[in-house]
Design a protein around this motif. Structure first.
Motif, PDB file in Angstrom:
ATOM      1  N   ALA A 112       0.844  -1.203  -0.077  1.00 19.65           N
ATOM      2  CA  ALA A 112       0.064  -0.093   0.008  1.00 19.65           C
ATOM      3  C   ALA A 112       0.852   1.222   0.135  1.00 19.65           C
ATOM      4  CB  ALA A 112      -0.894   0.158   1.114  1.00 19.65           C
ATOM      5  N   LEU A 113       1.882   1.319   0.741  1.00 24.17           N
ATOM      6  CA  LEU A 113       3.008   2.308   0.689  1.00 24.17           C
ATOM      7  C   LEU A 113       3.715   2.657  -0.452  1.00 24.17           C
ATOM      8  CD1 LEU A 113       3.984   4.886   2.426  1.00 24.17           C
ATOM      9  CD2 LEU A 113       5.725   3.450   3.186  1.00 24.17           C
ATOM     10  N   ILE A 114       4.025   1.532  -1.116  1.00 25.62           N
ATOM     11  CA  ILE A 114       4.640   1.620  -2.497  1.00 25.62           C
ATOM     12  C   ILE A 114       3.707   2.035  -3.507  1.00 25.62           C
ATOM     13  CG2 ILE A 114       5.664   0.370  -4.295  1.00 25.62           C
ATOM     14  CD1 ILE A 114       7.053  -1.586  -1.956  1.00 25.62           C
ATOM     15  N   LYS A 115       2.462   1.801  -3.518  1.00 30.72           N
ATOM     16  CA  LYS A 115       1.376   2.343  -4.541  1.00 30.72           C
ATOM     17  C   LYS A 115       1.359   3.618  -4.141  1.00 30.72           C
ATOM     18  CE  LYS A 115      -3.169   1.463  -6.157  1.00 30.72           C
ATOM     19  NZ  LYS A 115      -4.483   0.689  -6.238  1.00 30.72           N
ATOM     20  N   GLN A 116       1.231   3.966  -2.717  1.00 25.56           N
ATOM     21  CA  GLN A 116       0.926   5.476  -2.505  1.00 25.56           C
ATOM     22  C   GLN A 116       1.973   6.410  -2.947  1.00 25.56           C
ATOM     23  OE1 GLN A 116      -0.218   5.842   1.647  1.00 25.56           O
ATOM     24  NE2 GLN A 116      -0.929   8.015   1.138  1.00 25.56           N
ATOM     25  N   PHE A 117       3.408   6.005  -2.871  1.00 30.16           N
ATOM     26  CA  PHE A 117       4.528   6.704  -3.569  1.00 30.16           C
ATOM     27  C   PHE A 117       4.458   6.820  -5.047  1.00 30.16           C
ATOM     28  CE2 PHE A 117       7.844   5.703   0.258  1.00 30.16           C
ATOM     29  CZ  PHE A 117       7.312   6.611   1.101  1.00 30.16           C
TER      30      PHE A 117
END
Length: 118
Positions: free
Chosen positions: A68-73
């Protein structure tokens, strides 16, 4: 314009390497504003290192939270127009690699260069 995406979530080293570890990420209408590096501000950098309270804090996350964090980045950072996006990943074959490729797939990249170390 160059973007550097530090997805080594458990050991974010790029902010320290570029001597911007004390910088902060801000919000704007189109998402997070990356930290700009250099006199000409030609390098946009996003790293979990900017989101930690202390630079040496441990990040112990499993797959879904990392993904989720990588997608958000990739999707929620105001990168602007980039000529190149450099992605720093942890060594090995972990979730970060697959998540990054999946998050970047809709952007129809022109190509990729992969550099690995044993």
């Amino acid at each position: 314009q160059v973007g550097i995406l530090d997805v080594d979530l458990c050991g974010p080293s790029i902010p320290r390497m570029l001597r911007v570890q004390d910088s902060a990420v801000h919000q704007c209408d189109s998402g997070w504003v990356p930290v700009f590096v250099g006199q000409d501000k030609a390098i946009a950098l996003m790293s979990i290192g900017f989101l930690l309270e202390r630079p040496d804090d441990a990040v112990v996350w499993r797959g879904p939270k990392k993904n989720a964090l990588i997608k958000q980045f990739v999707t929620d950072v105001a990168w602007g127009e980039l000529d190149f996006l450099i992605v720093d990943t942890p060594p090995g074959t972990s979730d970060e690699h697959i998540s990054t490729v999946e998050a970047l797939r809709p952007h129809q990249l022109l190509g990729a260069v992969l550099v690995t170390t044993p």
